[in-house]
Structures are given as C-alpha cells and as structure tokens.
Design a protein around this motif. Structure first.
Motif, mmCIF file in Angstrom:
data_model
loop_
_atom_site.group_PDB
_atom_site.id
_atom_site.type_symbol
_atom_site.label_atom_id
_atom_site.label_comp_id
_atom_site.label_asym_id
_atom_site.label_seq_id
_atom_site.Cartn_x
_atom_site.Cartn_y
_atom_site.Cartn_z
ATOM 1 N N LEU A 194 0.931 -1.189 0.106
ATOM 2 C CA LEU A 194 0.030 0.168 -0.089
ATOM 3 C C LEU A 194 0.776 1.169 0.031
ATOM 4 O O LEU A 194 0.540 2.146 -0.622
ATOM 5 N N ALA A 195 2.016 1.235 0.738
ATOM 6 C CA ALA A 195 2.977 2.293 0.874
ATOM 7 C C ALA A 195 3.744 2.715 -0.611
ATOM 8 O O ALA A 195 3.686 3.807 -1.192
ATOM 9 N N VAL A 196 3.771 1.422 -1.038
ATOM 10 C CA VAL A 196 4.360 1.538 -2.692
ATOM 11 C C VAL A 196 3.227 2.164 -3.579
ATOM 12 O O VAL A 196 3.673 3.111 -4.468
ATOM 13 N N VAL A 197 2.009 1.877 -3.491
ATOM 14 C CA VAL A 197 0.905 2.574 -4.474
ATOM 15 C C VAL A 197 0.897 3.865 -3.971
ATOM 16 O O VAL A 197 0.881 4.664 -4.755
ATOM 17 N N THR A 198 0.574 4.244 -2.575
ATOM 18 C CA THR A 198 0.325 5.714 -2.464
ATOM 19 C C THR A 198 1.752 6.461 -2.645
ATOM 20 O O THR A 198 1.587 7.822 -2.514
ATOM 21 N N VAL B 228 1.494 2.080 -11.336
ATOM 22 C CA VAL B 228 1.135 1.498 -10.008
ATOM 23 C C VAL B 228 1.457 0.053 -10.278
ATOM 24 O O VAL B 228 1.796 -0.644 -9.302
ATOM 25 N N ALA B 229 0.797 -0.756 -11.357
ATOM 26 C CA ALA B 229 0.986 -1.938 -11.369
ATOM 27 C C ALA B 229 2.492 -2.698 -11.561
ATOM 28 O O ALA B 229 2.883 -3.501 -11.059
ATOM 29 N N ILE C 298 -7.836 3.740 -9.083
ATOM 30 C CA ILE C 298 -7.135 4.645 -10.002
ATOM 31 C C ILE C 298 -7.738 5.286 -11.117
ATOM 32 O O ILE C 298 -8.593 4.772 -11.753
ATOM 33 N N GLY C 299 -7.361 6.526 -11.245
ATOM 34 C CA GLY C 299 -8.103 7.569 -12.094
ATOM 35 C C GLY C 299 -7.629 7.540 -13.588
ATOM 36 O O GLY C 299 -8.479 7.515 -14.486
ATOM 37 N N SER C 300 -6.329 7.101 -13.819
ATOM 38 C CA SER C 300 -6.034 7.221 -15.297
ATOM 39 C C SER C 300 -5.135 5.829 -15.693
ATOM 40 O O SER C 300 -4.453 5.247 -14.729
#
Length: 140
Positions: free
Chosen positions: A27-31, A92-93, A83-85
């Motif tokens: 989650l820290a990687v994503v945010t 992120v992936a 995710i918006g875009s």
C-alpha cells in the motif's frame, strides 16, 4: 452521470492479492505513486478483505520448481483501491510487480464507475457518524 448528492467518475478498480504481512508495504508503494484520493478531504483510500487461503500449484518455469500437489497459503488478503488514469494504473501495476514477493503476483484491474460526493454541506445529517456515536477511531 450524477444525482443531487453524487457524481460518478470513471476509475480503474484494482485488486492486488498479497500475504497479509506485505499489505502495508505494498500500500505504501501504491500511495507513493498515487495518493488514492476520493476527494480533497480524503486520500489513501483502500479496502483490505479478511485474510483467506490462496491455492496454487507451481509448474514448469516456476522459480520454486514443478510440484504435483497444490499449495495452500493462509493469510492472503485482497487489497482494493481505485486509480483514475491509464498511465497511473500502469505505473502502479509495474511498481507493485517489482515490490511483490511473488513471481506471478495477482493484479487485477477492471473499468468501473465510482461515486464521489458533490461536496454538499451535510454536517447536520443525522445519519452521519459524527452525529450518531462520534468518531469510530476514538472509540476503538
């Protein structure tokens, strides 16, 4: 599409399956790439399902080697967020793939619509948590 209180926005609904002990790190990687904001008032929005058991069987090409019996790994959670875009989804992936402990991490992305508040002043709404029992976090 909208209602008096909500507007629906297009999003990618992303799910990452991971051992529970790795969830906070991923989650820290994503945010670190996307703040996962719902509105200006809230970010780092994600949902973690209760832990379950992942079932899989390594085959030829698996780093662990080919096995004949299924493996059962308890303590695996599904981390979900929006995710918006397209560009952010790809970033992120890729970051999750690099940070994940699996050779083939489960990363799913589905196009969907998500409701967002239109920002109306509803602080007197009797159904809101702050008008019922107070802050759930302070009660825990």
């Amino acid at each position: 599409m909208q209602t008096a209180s909500l507007i629906f926005v297009p999003v990618w609904i992303v799910e990452v399956q991971t051992p529970q002990e790795d969830m906070e790190r991923l989650l820290a990687v994503v945010t670190g790439i996307d703040p996962l904001a719902m509105t200006a008032a809230y970010d780092h929005n994600a949902f973690v399902d209760a832990a379950g058991t992942e079932v899989y069987r390594p085959r030829d090409g698996a780093v662990a080697g080919c096995e004949e019996e299924d493996r059962h790994r308890p303590g695996v959670v599904a981390l979900r967020f929006e995710i918006g875009s397209d560009e952010t989804l790809c970033a992120v992936a890729e970051a999750v793939f690099q940070a994940h402990g699996y050779q083939e991490p489960v990363i799913r992305a589905v196009r969907g619509l998500s409701a967002r508040s239109r920002g109306l002043d509803d602080r007197d709404n009797p159904n809101r948590w702050w008008n019922r029992a107070g802050d759930w976090k302070a009660q825990g």
